[in-house]
Design an enzyme around this catalytic site. Structure first.
Site, PDB file in Angstrom:
ATOM      1  N   TYR A  72      -9.495 -27.179  85.567  1.00 36.70           N
ATOM      2  CA  TYR A  72     -10.081 -27.449  86.887  1.00 36.70           C
ATOM      3  C   TYR A  72      -9.230 -28.326  87.581  1.00 36.70           C
ATOM      4  O   TYR A  72      -8.484 -29.111  87.480  1.00 36.70           O
ATOM      5  CB  TYR A  72     -11.013 -28.353  86.782  1.00 36.70           C
ATOM      6  CG  TYR A  72     -12.183 -27.970  86.081  1.00 36.70           C
ATOM      7  CD1 TYR A  72     -12.483 -26.578  85.684  1.00 36.70           C
ATOM      8  CD2 TYR A  72     -13.416 -28.680  85.626  1.00 36.70           C
ATOM      9  CE1 TYR A  72     -13.861 -26.173  85.229  1.00 36.70           C
ATOM     10  CE2 TYR A  72     -14.746 -28.234  85.027  1.00 36.70           C
ATOM     11  CZ  TYR A  72     -14.683 -27.072  84.965  1.00 36.70           C
ATOM     12  OH  TYR A  72     -15.928 -26.507  84.261  1.00 36.70           O
ATOM     13  N   LEU A 221     -28.369 -24.345  90.268  1.00 38.81           N
ATOM     14  CA  LEU A 221     -28.793 -24.007  91.470  1.00 38.81           C
ATOM     15  C   LEU A 221     -27.999 -22.856  91.914  1.00 38.81           C
ATOM     16  O   LEU A 221     -28.064 -22.225  92.905  1.00 38.81           O
ATOM     17  CB  LEU A 221     -28.320 -25.131  92.206  1.00 38.81           C
ATOM     18  CG  LEU A 221     -28.795 -26.444  92.389  1.00 38.81           C
ATOM     19  CD1 LEU A 221     -28.255 -27.531  93.433  1.00 38.81           C
ATOM     20  CD2 LEU A 221     -30.244 -26.716  92.261  1.00 38.81           C
ATOM     21  N   ARG A 223     -25.062 -22.107  91.897  1.00 40.75           N
ATOM     22  CA  ARG A 223     -23.986 -22.261  92.433  1.00 40.75           C
ATOM     23  C   ARG A 223     -24.245 -22.571  93.969  1.00 40.75           C
ATOM     24  O   ARG A 223     -23.612 -22.216  94.837  1.00 40.75           O
ATOM     25  CB  ARG A 223     -23.054 -21.181  92.503  1.00 40.75           C
ATOM     26  CG  ARG A 223     -22.348 -21.070  91.137  1.00 40.75           C
ATOM     27  CD  ARG A 223     -21.514 -19.812  90.961  1.00 40.75           C
ATOM     28  NE  ARG A 223     -21.215 -19.819  89.292  1.00 40.75           N
ATOM     29  CZ  ARG A 223     -21.749 -19.524  88.250  1.00 40.75           C
ATOM     30  NH1 ARG A 223     -23.159 -19.106  88.595  1.00 40.75           N
ATOM     31  NH2 ARG A 223     -21.271 -19.390  87.364  1.00 40.75           N
ATOM     32  N   GLY A 224     -25.459 -23.084  94.264  1.00 37.73           N
ATOM     33  CA  GLY A 224     -25.842 -23.408  95.759  1.00 37.73           C
ATOM     34  C   GLY A 224     -26.722 -22.280  96.167  1.00 37.73           C
ATOM     35  O   GLY A 224     -27.348 -22.773  97.254  1.00 37.73           O
ATOM     36  N   LEU A 226     -29.620 -21.472  95.604  1.00 33.13           N
ATOM     37  CA  LEU A 226     -31.156 -21.986  95.522  1.00 33.13           C
ATOM     38  C   LEU A 226     -31.154 -23.147  96.309  1.00 33.13           C
ATOM     39  O   LEU A 226     -32.482 -23.504  96.760  1.00 33.13           O
ATOM     40  CB  LEU A 226     -31.700 -22.317  94.172  1.00 33.13           C
ATOM     41  CG  LEU A 226     -31.689 -21.377  92.913  1.00 33.13           C
ATOM     42  CD1 LEU A 226     -32.138 -21.801  91.887  1.00 33.13           C
ATOM     43  CD2 LEU A 226     -32.491 -20.028  93.440  1.00 33.13           C
TER      44      LEU A 226
END
Length: 342
Positions: A72, A221, A223-224, A226
């Site tokens: 990351y 979610l 990746r957002g 939802l």
């Protein structure tokens, strides 16, 4: 209260919540974990000061499981955590993924889980995290060129040496899980699981239950998706994911509208409803929130106050059926790399 150069102040009240154990003999953890990837990579530039403040707020609230990966931000995320946890290492359970190979420009170059690579990656992670041990160490993917027994065996040697306390897996299927467990106890499988990503339910979760392995769920979610979050330009990798592009996005937004309607009826946000759904489905699962800010963290923690009956769960799943989502969770090349999808 310890102050550092970020001017840390207690920003969030500790939340009383029933902890969940990862696996039969794994650590006890808060029912929501903090995933730190977005603080360094893939969603566009992040504010380092706010990232550290969010980590501290999570700890203040009671969160003790923090998830990262050595790839990351090509090590940035681990260094960020090392800084943020300078005075709080013993308060947290660090989960670290390894194996993904990256170029200086950020390009993805493949995966390496050979025993020597395992030990080398661990050495650098310990330095960047400024710690003597890692609580849960796991390959981020199955290396198709290396038997899982060899990879897990190398980590097991590091457990014996005291550098690692527990072994986890990520995005692998039933056969791989069984083979890994035969080498060394596995505390948890990290896998994507959400209202619109329910693949693990059929074949993977039954194996985890049989073997006494916990689950840490990312992408709760989607990746957002939802929570109606939109990609922030081309540097946000979601702009290239199938569920966020073209006609797929328009179709998926109709599903999100249904989720919003149900959430509104309970006076909560769609994100809180989505997280609460994951927690209600399995007592052995710990959802990972990818909050990059204290505001996002506070919203997610609100899911702990949501109680869903079996009837409500059925209504939610009927309104947002997993088979109705348009597009796969990753692009085609990445999907082919997932042992969990085979």
């Amino acid at each position: 209260m310890v102050e550092n150069r970020y001017g840390r102040k207690k920003a969030m009240k500790t939340i009383t919540a029933q902890f969940r154990r990862l696996g039969k003999d794994g650590p006890l953890v808060f029912p929501i974990a903090l995933g730190c990837m977005g603080m360094s990579d893939v969603y566009g530039k992040a504010d380092e000061t706010e990232s550290v403040a969010t980590i501290h707020a999570a700890i203040d609230a009671g969160i003790n499981l923090l998830d990262t990966g050595d790839f990351y931000g090509m090590g940035h995320n681990e260094m960020l955590l090392g800084l943020a946890l300078k005075f709080f290492r013993e308060k947290v359970v660090l989960s670290v993924k390894f194996g993904a190979q990256r170029a200086p420009d950020g390009a993805w170059l493949g995966f390496d889980a050979r025993p020597a690579a395992v030990k080398t990656a661990l050495s650098y992670s310990l330095k960047r995290l400024a710690t003597d041990y890692i609580d849960i160490y796991r390959p981020a993917r199955l290396d198709p060129n290396v038997p899982i027994e060899d990879t897990v065996g190398a980590i097991a040697e590091m457990v014996q040496a005291g550098y690692v306390r527990h072994i986890g897996l990520s995005e692998v299927g039933p056969e791989t899980i069984r083979r890994a467990t035969a080498v060394h106890p596995i505390v948890d499988l990290q896998i994507e699981y959400a209202l619109v990503s329910r693949g693990p339910e059929t074949k993977i979760f039954p194996v985890l239950d049989e073997l006494g392995i916990g689950t840490t769920a990312y992408g709760v979610l989607s990746r957002g998706l939802l929570s109606s979050s939109q990609p922030a330009g081309t540097s946000d990798y979601r702009a290239h994911l199938p569920r966020f592009t073209g006609d797929n996005l328009a179709r998926n937004q109709k599903l999100v509208a249904r989720l919003k309607e149900i959430a509104s009826g309970k006076s909560i946000t769609p994100a809180q409803l989505a997280v609460a759904w994951v927690m209600a489905k399995r007592g052995s699962i710990v959802p990972i929130t990818g909050a990059r800010t204290r505001a996002q963290l506070a919203e997610t923690l609100g899911a702990l106050e949501v109680r869903l009956s079996s009837e409500e769960i059925a209504v939610i799943e009927a309104a947002v059926p997993a088979e109705a989502v348009a597009g796969t969770r990753y692009g085609s090349d990445q999907m082919k790399m997932l042992d969990s999808e085979k």
